[in-house]
Design an enzyme around this catalytic site. Structure first.
Site, PDB file in Angstrom:
ATOM      1  N   GLY A  47       0.879  -1.235  -0.212  1.00 49.62           N
ATOM      2  CA  GLY A  47       0.111  -0.082   0.228  1.00 49.62           C
ATOM      3  C   GLY A  47       0.653   1.212  -0.215  1.00 49.62           C
ATOM      4  CD  GLU A  48       0.177   4.870  -3.706  1.00 47.15           C
ATOM      5  OE1 GLU A  48      -0.400   6.180  -3.829  1.00 47.15           O
ATOM      6  OE2 GLU A  48       0.779   3.755  -3.871  1.00 47.15           O
ATOM      7  CG  ASP A 163      -3.107   9.678   8.891  1.00 49.59           C
ATOM      8  OD1 ASP A 163      -4.749   9.984   8.451  1.00 49.59           O
ATOM      9  OD2 ASP A 163      -2.440   8.797   8.544  1.00 49.59           O
TER      10      ASP A 163
END
Length: 350
Positions: A47-48, A163
Site C-alpha cells: 500500500g501507500e 491519522d
C-alpha cells in the site's frame, strides 16, 4: 504500533483478496539501496500513504517476512517530501529492525519492520463485503477494544496519532479464523501533544472523511480526541461493512455537511473552543447555512436491531461533535459495552 511478532507467509485472507481484487503490484517496482537489497528481497506492494509506499519483503538473514516502508525524499504527484524529522518520527514510532539514512541522491529513506499481516483494515472490510460476511457486533467490539487499547497506549506516551484511518490498521487473521489481530501503524504525522503544530502540520491531521469537526473548523488546539473521532468513524464502517468511508464525499465541504447531518451540529455550536478560533463568526455562519439546525440521525442509521444500546453509547460518544464531551480512549474502554461478564450489579472488566 509496530508489530513484534511475525506472521505466516500465506494467509487465507490474502489469497482471497488477490482472487477477488486482483494481484498486488510487483515488488520489483521498488529500487532498494545496495546495503538494503543485499539482505531484503521485495515481494509485493502492500500500500501507500501520504509520505511513501510499503512493501512486503523477505529477510534473507533472519529468514522471515518483513515490511519495508519507503519514505519519499522528493515531492511528486503522489507523495509529500519526507523531512529528516518525519523520518526519525516514523522510525522511533515503528521500532524498526533496520533503517537506512538519507544516502540516495533522491533522498528516499527506508524503514524495515516485522511483517504485521497481509491486509489493512480497508482491504479486510472490502473482502468481508465481497464475501457477504458482515461483522457481528461481538467482532466489532473486539476490534474496537484492541484499537482503543492501542490508541490509549499512544496517548499515555503523550503522542497524538492524527491519522486514524482503516489504511493505518493492519489486520492479521489467523488460519483457524477464531482470532483477528488489529495493529495501529502509520505514524507519519503523529506528534507529541506538547509540540502540536510547531511544524505547521495541524491541518494535515487525517483525510477529510476521518477529520474531527474541530479540525474542519480550523482548530490547532486539539487533543487525543481527534484520534477517538477517527476510531468512531472506523467503528461505524465496521458495522456498515460496505468497505467505504462512512462520511465519504467528493468534496471536503460535502464531507463536513454529511458529518453534521449524521451526528448533529448542537455539539460543535456548544463547544467553548469555537469562540477561540481565529474566525469568531463561525457559529453564526453555521447557523446561516442551516448546519446548526441538524439534529443528527445516527440512531436511525444504527437502530437497536443493528447495534445494541450499549454499543451505540460507545459509537455516539466517539462521534460527539463537541470535543469536550467526546469520549477519550480510557473513558470509552470503561463503558458497559466492553465489560465481559455481568452478574447482577457486579461487572468484571477485562
Amino acid at each position: 504500533m509496530a508489530a513484534v511478532v511475525s506472521a505466516e507467509e500465506k494467509e487465507p485472507p490474502e489469497a482471497a483478496m488477490k482472487k477477488e481484487l486482483g494481484p498486488a503490484p510487483c515488488g520489483s517496482c521498488i529500487t532498494l539501496p545496495p546495503a538494503v537489497a543485499e539482505r531484503y528481497e521485495p515481494l509485493e506492494k502492500l500500500g501507500e500513504g501520504m509520505f511513501g509506499d510499503v512493501y512486503k519483503a523477505w529477510d534473507r538473514v533472519g529468514r522471515r517476512l518483513v515490511a519495508i516502508k519507503r519514505l519519499s525524499g522528493r515531492t511528486d504527484d503522489r507523495f509529500v517530501e519526507t523531512s529528516l524529522r518525519y523520518f526519525a518520527r516514523e522510525g522511533m514510532s515503528s521500532a524498526p529492525a533496520a533503517a537506512t539514512p538519507r544516502a540516495r541522491s533522491d533522498g528516499d529513506c527506508f524503514v524495515v519492520t516485522m511483517y504485521a499481516g497481509p491486509l489493512n483494515l480497508r482491504q479486510y472490510m472490502r473482502l468481508r463485503s465481497v464475501h457477504g460476511r458482515p461483522f457481528h457486533e461481538a467482532e466489532v467490539r473486539d476490534a474496537m477494544r484492541q484499537l482503543l487499547s492501542g490508541a490509549r497506549r499512544v496517548h499515555d506516551a503523550g503522542v497524538l496519532h492524527r491519522d486514524m484511518v482503516p489504511e493505518n490498521v493492519i489486520v492479521d487473521e489467523k488460519r483457524d479464523g477464531k482470532k483477528v489481530i488489529y495493529r495501529i501503524c502509520g505514524f507519519g504525522v503523529s506528534e507529541r501533544a506538547a509540540r502540536l503544530d510547531r511544524d505547521g502540520s495541524a491541518p494535515l491531521a487525517s483525510p477529510s472523511p476521518y477529520r474531527a469537526p474541530e479540525i474542519f473548523l480550523g482548530s490547532q488546539d486539539y487533543d487525543g480526541r481527534v484520534d477517538t473521532w477517527g476510531l468512531g468513524c472506523i467503528m461505524a464502517e465496521l458495522i456498515a461493512c460496505s468497505g467505504k468511508p462512512f462520511f465519504g464525499a467528493d468534496l471536503d465541504a460535502k464531507v463536513f455537511e454529511k458529518m453534521q447531518r449524521a451526528v448533529g451540529t448542537q455539539g460543535i455550536v456548544e463547544w467553548s473552543g469555537l469562540q477561540r478560533l481565529a474566525r469568531r463568526d463561525l457559529a453564526a455562519e453555521l447557523r446561516e447555512k442551516g448546519y446548526a439546525t441538524y439534529t443528527g440521525c445516527l440512531q436511525e442509521v444504527f437502530p437497536e436491531e443493528v447495534l445494541s444500546e450499549a454499543g451505540f453509547e460507545v459509537l455516539s460518544g466517539l462521534l460527539d461533535a463537541n470535543p469536550e464531551r467526546r469520549l477519550t480512549t480510557k473513558a470509552a474502554l470503561r463503558k458497559p459495552w466492553f465489560r465481559r461478564f455481568s452478574f447482577g450489579g457486579c461487572c468484571f472488566v477485562p
